[in-house]
Design a protein around this motif. Sequence first.
Motif, PDB file in Angstrom:
ATOM      1  N   ASP A 196      -0.605 -10.312 -10.087  1.00 38.74           N
ATOM      2  CA  ASP A 196      -2.203  -9.908  -9.302  1.00 38.74           C
ATOM      3  C   ASP A 196      -2.535 -11.510  -9.243  1.00 38.74           C
ATOM      4  OD1 ASP A 196      -3.541  -7.591  -9.421  1.00 38.74           O
ATOM      5  OD2 ASP A 196      -4.592  -7.620 -11.516  1.00 38.74           O
ATOM      6  N   ARG A 245       0.515  -1.641   0.150  1.00 39.41           N
ATOM      7  CA  ARG A 245       0.361   0.252   0.056  1.00 39.41           C
ATOM      8  C   ARG A 245       0.497   0.719   0.168  1.00 39.41           C
ATOM      9  NH1 ARG A 245      -4.451   0.818  -2.343  1.00 39.41           N
ATOM     10  NH2 ARG A 245      -5.490  -1.140  -0.916  1.00 39.41           N
ATOM     11  N   ALA A 276      -6.140   0.140  -7.342  1.00 37.57           N
ATOM     12  CA  ALA A 276      -7.982  -0.492  -6.802  1.00 37.57           C
ATOM     13  C   ALA A 276      -7.284  -2.001  -5.735  1.00 37.57           C
ATOM     14  CB  ALA A 276      -8.465  -0.998  -7.896  1.00 37.57           C
ATOM     15  N   SER A 277      -6.839  -2.708  -6.336  1.00 36.08           N
ATOM     16  CA  SER A 277      -6.586  -4.253  -5.286  1.00 36.08           C
ATOM     17  C   SER A 277      -4.657  -4.238  -5.273  1.00 36.08           C
ATOM     18  CB  SER A 277      -6.426  -5.494  -6.528  1.00 36.08           C
ATOM     19  OG  SER A 277      -6.126  -5.032  -7.298  1.00 36.08           O
TER      20      SER A 277
END
Length: 234
Positions: free
Chosen positions: A204, A172, A179-180
């Motif tokens: 991802d 983060r 968004a993810s």
Amino acid sequence: MAESVARSGDKPPELDENAVRAWLIAHPEFFDRHPDVLEEADLQHESGHATSLIERQVEWLRAKNARLEARLSQLTDTAQDNEVRARKVMKVAQLLLRAPTLAGMVDSLRRMLREEFAIDAIFLGVLASKLRRTDIDGLTRIDAKGSVARAFDNSFRTRLIETGPLDAERARLIFPRAASLPASAAVVPIDKRETLGLLVLGADDAERFQADQGKLFLEMLAELLASSLRARLG
């Protein structure tokens, strides 16, 4: 006479399996002289019931051949994958050499990493002591005493590439608008000789970057990027 009778009733000495095995290997002509042994020996094994030693040997050779073919196929796939990666790294090298400006280099590199290497999230940072500009999109100035430097202190200190899961706090921090968060990542210190910056590639797919994976191509990418940045930071 009694001694002779007693001896005749004794059990014959048991044969040593290793000795039998060694003898048969040293005398393969035994089966030429006694082919009936191959036909009459019934063997039980994991794959079922074999009617003869010959059938058992054929099945064993088939299984071995299947394992070798699978291994060869795996090696071929690995070689093909490595060839594809090598070509992509060459394209990166050409891009870094031809980019007319630092901003153009960063933009082209990020685009290529997304399109050619299927990277979902990219962080590229250079230490503030090396980078004066703050107007280049996609390039972050890293304060040597700031939060990013502290969070990735081990990477800056050891200059070793780290692959695998990236904890949410650090993810983060460098991808604040995502968004993810990436499920796996490669943390790549830029330049082994002297810390210049940090490249983080996020995916991802949790299996994309694993702790035990090879890091050769990441090392090559880091070296190319370090040389290109140093040439433009001057």
